[in-house]
Design a protein around this motif. Structure first.
Motif, mmCIF file in Angstrom:
data_model
loop_
_atom_site.group_PDB
_atom_site.id
_atom_site.type_symbol
_atom_site.label_atom_id
_atom_site.label_comp_id
_atom_site.label_asym_id
_atom_site.label_seq_id
_atom_site.Cartn_x
_atom_site.Cartn_y
_atom_site.Cartn_z
ATOM 1 N N ALA A 1 0.982 -1.304 -0.128
ATOM 2 C CA ALA A 1 0.107 -0.116 -0.118
ATOM 3 C C ALA A 1 0.897 1.179 0.026
ATOM 4 N N ASP A 2 0.184 2.345 -0.521
ATOM 5 C CA ASP A 2 1.032 3.667 -0.574
ATOM 6 C C ASP A 2 0.757 4.297 0.809
ATOM 7 N N ALA A 3 -0.275 4.098 1.530
ATOM 8 C CA ALA A 3 -0.647 4.919 2.692
ATOM 9 C C ALA A 3 -1.550 4.236 3.564
ATOM 10 N N VAL A 4 -1.725 4.278 4.724
ATOM 11 C CA VAL A 4 -2.440 3.507 5.763
ATOM 12 C C VAL A 4 -3.196 4.400 6.678
ATOM 13 N N LEU A 5 -4.528 4.003 6.809
ATOM 14 C CA LEU A 5 -5.444 4.721 7.672
ATOM 15 C C LEU A 5 -5.629 3.812 8.861
ATOM 16 N N ILE A 6 -5.463 4.141 10.164
ATOM 17 C CA ILE A 6 -5.542 3.230 11.331
ATOM 18 C C ILE A 6 -6.961 3.402 12.035
ATOM 19 N N ALA A 7 -7.401 2.450 12.186
ATOM 20 C CA ALA A 7 -8.658 2.257 13.152
ATOM 21 C C ALA A 7 -8.462 1.513 14.315
ATOM 22 N N GLU A 8 -8.628 2.104 15.460
ATOM 23 C CA GLU A 8 -8.365 1.624 16.861
ATOM 24 C C GLU A 8 -9.719 1.512 17.612
ATOM 25 N N THR A 9 -10.228 0.322 18.209
ATOM 26 C CA THR A 9 -11.378 0.259 19.151
ATOM 27 C C THR A 9 -10.896 0.526 20.522
ATOM 28 N N LEU A 10 -11.479 1.472 20.870
ATOM 29 C CA LEU A 10 -11.253 1.868 22.372
ATOM 30 C C LEU A 10 -11.697 0.589 23.306
ATOM 31 N N GLY A 11 -10.776 0.520 24.284
ATOM 32 C CA GLY A 11 -11.217 -0.620 25.128
ATOM 33 C C GLY A 11 -10.992 -1.959 24.601
ATOM 34 N N GLN A 12 -10.530 -2.323 23.462
ATOM 35 C CA GLN A 12 -10.305 -3.396 22.779
ATOM 36 C C GLN A 12 -8.888 -3.571 22.070
ATOM 37 N N SER A 13 -8.672 -2.540 21.343
ATOM 38 C CA SER A 13 -7.307 -2.502 20.561
ATOM 39 C C SER A 13 -6.130 -2.370 21.828
ATOM 40 N N GLU A 14 -5.203 -3.279 21.529
ATOM 41 C CA GLU A 14 -4.045 -3.203 22.293
ATOM 42 C C GLU A 14 -2.918 -2.203 21.925
ATOM 43 N N LYS A 15 -2.032 -1.711 22.870
ATOM 44 C CA LYS A 15 -1.233 -0.669 22.646
ATOM 45 C C LYS A 15 -0.014 -1.473 21.893
ATOM 46 N N GLU A 16 0.336 -2.661 22.328
ATOM 47 C CA GLU A 16 1.728 -3.205 21.576
ATOM 48 C C GLU A 16 1.372 -3.518 20.289
ATOM 49 N N THR A 17 -0.063 -3.759 19.839
ATOM 50 C CA THR A 17 -0.271 -4.239 18.305
ATOM 51 C C THR A 17 -0.053 -2.739 17.551
ATOM 52 N N LEU A 18 -0.510 -1.791 18.098
ATOM 53 C CA LEU A 18 -0.556 -0.557 17.466
ATOM 54 C C LEU A 18 0.812 -0.165 17.450
ATOM 55 N N TRP A 19 1.711 -0.177 18.277
ATOM 56 C CA TRP A 19 3.274 0.133 17.943
ATOM 57 C C TRP A 19 3.573 -0.716 17.192
ATOM 58 N N LYS A 20 3.283 -2.061 16.878
ATOM 59 C CA LYS A 20 4.130 -2.854 15.907
ATOM 60 C C LYS A 20 3.659 -2.356 14.568
ATOM 61 N N LEU A 21 2.521 -1.993 14.465
ATOM 62 C CA LEU A 21 1.912 -1.442 13.166
ATOM 63 C C LEU A 21 2.429 -0.185 12.742
ATOM 64 N N ILE A 22 2.808 0.647 13.582
ATOM 65 C CA ILE A 22 3.366 1.854 13.301
ATOM 66 C C ILE A 22 4.914 1.738 12.908
ATOM 67 N N GLU A 23 5.726 0.807 13.575
ATOM 68 C CA GLU A 23 6.885 0.339 13.417
ATOM 69 C C GLU A 23 7.111 -0.097 11.988
ATOM 70 N N THR A 24 6.240 -1.044 11.457
ATOM 71 C CA THR A 24 5.977 -1.660 10.307
ATOM 72 C C THR A 24 6.130 -0.859 9.241
ATOM 73 N N CYS A 25 5.083 0.291 9.506
ATOM 74 C CA CYS A 25 4.788 1.346 8.379
ATOM 75 C C CYS A 25 6.118 2.290 8.135
ATOM 76 N N THR A 26 6.763 2.472 9.352
ATOM 77 C CA THR A 26 8.055 3.302 9.406
ATOM 78 C C THR A 26 9.117 2.627 8.518
ATOM 79 N N ARG A 27 9.278 1.412 8.958
ATOM 80 C CA ARG A 27 10.309 0.638 8.070
ATOM 81 C C ARG A 27 10.153 0.333 6.726
#
Length: 502
Positions: A459-485
């Motif tokens: 993909a050229d760009a990503v839009l992240i959708a996080e569900t409050l109370g259910q999405s985990e912080k660690e998963t989001l950090w891994k996603l951000i790191e993947t996009c950065t790399r």
């Protein structure tokens, strides 16, 4: 990235979380109040009953069993016994506070000084040592060596001033002494000569210097004071001897100071053995009651405390309330899940492009639960933002894509509940309609699904959708790191709060 992680806690969001959990707070408050009330009831029901016979009645009964003479004798014995008790208490305080008794015989310094004293009055020489040092001098020495006023009260044990003539017997001021004694105060014309002896004992040389300084100043001041009353006194040091760690000398001084206490203990033991233990049973019963006077009076003067159940209930409720707040705050601050939308920007550095509220609360009060509803609104936004919010977000995302050229947009969503997916699918549909399918959109969970992960990398760009109370912080950090790399542009994120799962 991982090294850039933050864990800021928004206090307003924490307060909103308390509102969401208000029923839990209320439950814990009531539970603690009930437990405290039960404790209060238990203590109240197990309070000791008031004695039926007072102490005064016991004393009167014991005294009436004796003759007036025996009662007076018993009271006299008790007063003597009390005197011994008080004096031994004083000795206990002395042993604790006395610098002489607490000094190490193998680690101290002693200075012996002798002064030649001259005066036009023989009595002035005799009185010089007795009035030389006062309490103010001892307090000054104590302050100089870093001790308090209580220490100063015992300093006269470490500073001993004597007129040598008093050590060898009383000698008059005539030309000869009595009984073969050496005459140490001698009259030569109108001048009288004598010798003043000073013993200074200290733990170290610094303390010794402080003593000497105060002593020399006191001698100077005393000489000047006597000179104002037509009595002149001159004094000069004639000998100085410094001794270190003379254990035998100090141990002897300590033992001599303890001799009165030892005598007191012996006298008390003999008194108890020969007097108290020989009393008749009636006298001893009266004596024991008199000895218990203080304890009995204190017990009688302190009636049983009245236990108020309302106070226990109030204290328990307050404790339960604050304990529940503490537990919830810890759970909120250290949760592994993302609990409020503001955390996405403050802790992850993401632009929150939109907030969605979906689902119907499963609270027993439903939509009428105003307190919970207000808390959810602060955490995730106002309800009813599904269709309009998706369209607005789609327009903004499309604008971002066009600035960078057309391409593929990956919508990363790690929640698969029906309410959340419906919002993401609506967003995907709106993007395709607005862009007239010039922007390709892919909806998936790249951190959970291998095929979605491959699609993310293309993909050229990503839009992240996080569900409050259910999405985990660690998963989001891994996603951000993947996009950065992989140099995938993160346009921002959208938060979704599902009332039915929060």
């Amino acid at each position: 990235m991982a090294e850039e992680q933050h864990n800021k806690v928004d206090l307003r969001s924490a307060a909103a979380y308390f509102l969401v959990k208000w029923k839990l707070i209320l439950l814990m408050t009531i539970a603690c109040a009930v437990l405290a009330g039960a404790l209060g009831y238990y203590r109240k029901s197990h309070q000791p009953a008031a004695p039926t016979v007072s102490y005064e009645q016991k004393v009167e009964s014991a005294r009436s069993a004796l003759t007036e003479e025996d009662a007076a004798f018993t009271e006299q014995v008790y007063n003597q016994y009390l005197t011994y008790y008080k004096r031994l208490n004083d000795w206990n305080a002395y042993l604790t506070q006395s610098p002489l008794q607490n000094m190490d015989p193998y680690n101290y310094v002693r200075m012996d000084l002798q002064y030649a004293v001259q005066s036009n009055n023989g009595d002035a020489i005799q009185a010089f040592s007795a009035s030389l040092l006062g309490r103010d001098h001892y307090k000054e020495i104590a302050a100089d060596i870093g001790e308090d006023d209580a220490y100063a009260s015992y300093l006269n044990e470490l500073i001993v001033l004597t007129n040598v003539a008093q050590n060898t017997g009383t000698s008059d001021q005539s030309s000869g002494g009595e009984g073969g004694q050496t005459e140490l105060i001698k009259e030569v014309g109108d001048v009288y000569n004598g010798v003043l002896s000073v013993v200074l004992i200290a733990g170290n040389e610094e303390q010794l210097d402080a003593m000497v300084n105060v002593l020399e100043k006191a001698i100077e001041d005393k000489s000047a004071e006597m000179g104002q009353n037509n009595t002149w006194v001159t004094i000069r040091r004639i000998d100085t001897v410094i001794t270190e760690n003379d254990a035998k000398s100090l141990l002897n001084m300590q033992q001599m100071a303890l001799s009165p206490m030892i005598t007191q203990q012996t006298n008390r033991s003999n008194f108890v053995k020969n007097t108290v233990e020989t009393m008749t049973d009636e006298e001893r019963a009266y004596f024991d009651l008199l000895c218990a006077k203080q304890e009995e009076k204190e017990a009688a003067a302190a009636p049983a405390r009245k236990i108020h159940l309302k106070k226990y209930l109030a204290a328990g409720a307050a404790g339960g309330f604050f304990l529940s707040l503490l537990i919830l705050y810890i759970a909120f601050a250290f949760s592994k899940k993302i609990l409020y939308a503001l955390a996405l920007s403050e802790n992850f550095g993401l632009f929150v492009l939109s907030r969605f509220r979906v689902g119907v609360s499963k609270s027993p009060l439903g939509g009428a639960d105003v307190i919970r509803g207000k808390g959810l609104e602060i955490l995730g936004g106002s309800p009813g933002q599904t269709s309009e919010g998706a369209a607005s977000l789609a327009a903004e995302v499309l604008g971002m894509m066009r600035r960078d050229g057309e391409g593929t947009l990956f919508i990363a969503c790690d929640n698969h509940t029906e309410n959340v997916l419906s919002v993401m699918k609506q967003l995907q549909k709106d993007l395709e309609e607005i862009s007239q399918k010039s922007v390709t959109t892919v909806l998936g969970s790249p951190m959970e699904n291998g095929e979605d992960y491959k699609a993310l990398l293309g993909a050229d760009a990503v839009l992240i959708a996080e569900t409050l109370g259910q999405s985990e912080k660690e998963t989001l950090w891994k996603l951000i790191e993947t996009c950065t790399r992989n140099q995938i542009d993160v346009l921002g994120c959208a938060s979704v709060l599902d009332d039915s799962h929060f």
